[in-house]
Design a protein around this motif. Structure first.
Motif, PDB file in Angstrom:
ATOM      1  N   LEU A   1       0.165   0.196 -47.130  1.00 19.58           N
ATOM      2  CA  LEU A   1       1.605   0.410 -47.048  1.00 19.58           C
ATOM      3  C   LEU A   1       2.354  -0.674 -47.815  1.00 19.58           C
TER       4      LEU A   1
ATOM      5  N   VAL B   1       7.617  -1.055 -45.477  1.00 16.03           N
ATOM      6  CA  VAL B   1       7.392   0.021 -44.509  1.00 16.03           C
ATOM      7  C   VAL B   1       7.289  -0.591 -43.107  1.00 16.03           C
TER       8      VAL B   1
ATOM      9  N   PRO C   1       2.821   3.167 -38.557  1.00 13.46           N
ATOM     10  CA  PRO C   1       4.082   3.256 -39.297  1.00 13.46           C
ATOM     11  C   PRO C   1       5.191   3.851 -38.425  1.00 13.46           C
TER      12      PRO C   1
ATOM     13  N   PHE D   1       2.607   8.458 -47.892  1.00 15.82           N
ATOM     14  CA  PHE D   1       3.698   7.577 -48.326  1.00 15.82           C
ATOM     15  C   PHE D   1       3.877   7.540 -49.840  1.00 15.82           C
TER      16      PHE D   1
END
Length: 122
Positions: free
Chosen positions: A11, A15, A55, A90
């Motif tokens: 990530l 994030v 997340p 993502f």
């Protein structure tokens, strides 16, 4: 009890992530239930500073984003590992409403996201 599968932390730094206790509080569930959701493939976690982190975009309005679990299942059936799933969810895609698969799911475009996930299996 089986181990919780963990994705590599791919990530971007911006994030937002939540610890298991924070996810549990947001869902109104126990931490054990959250760990079961991770084992069952309804959520994906990364490890940051030794802690399991999810997340924040996987949650909306006190629930898991509609369609996330099904999308994870489709990606798993296509042979994706947890890290690849996270990267795909993502990844920027200007052709999707919301510009990433996770944002498209968050904005009720789950059918299109699942269709694309299924297409990647072939």
């Amino acid at each position: 009890m089986s181990a919780i599968p963990v994705a590599d932390d791919v990530l971007e730094a911006g994030v937002a992530v939540l610890g298991v206790a924070e996810v549990a509080a947001a869902l109104g569930q126990s931490a054990n239930k959250v760990r079961q959701l991770l084992r069952d493939g309804q959520l994906i976690a990364v490890r940051r500073d030794g802690e399991l982190m999810v997340p924040a975009d996987f949650l909306v309005g006190g629930a898991i984003v509609k369609g996330l679990g099904g999308t994870i299942t489709v990606l798993a059936d296509a042979g994706f590992g947890r890290t690849e799933m996270l990267r795909w969810l993502f990844a920027a895609d200007e052709t999707l409403p919301g510009t990433t698969p996770i944002n498209a799911l968050r904005t009720s475009h789950g059918t299109e996201v699942k269709r694309r996930a299924q297409a990647m299996a072939f």
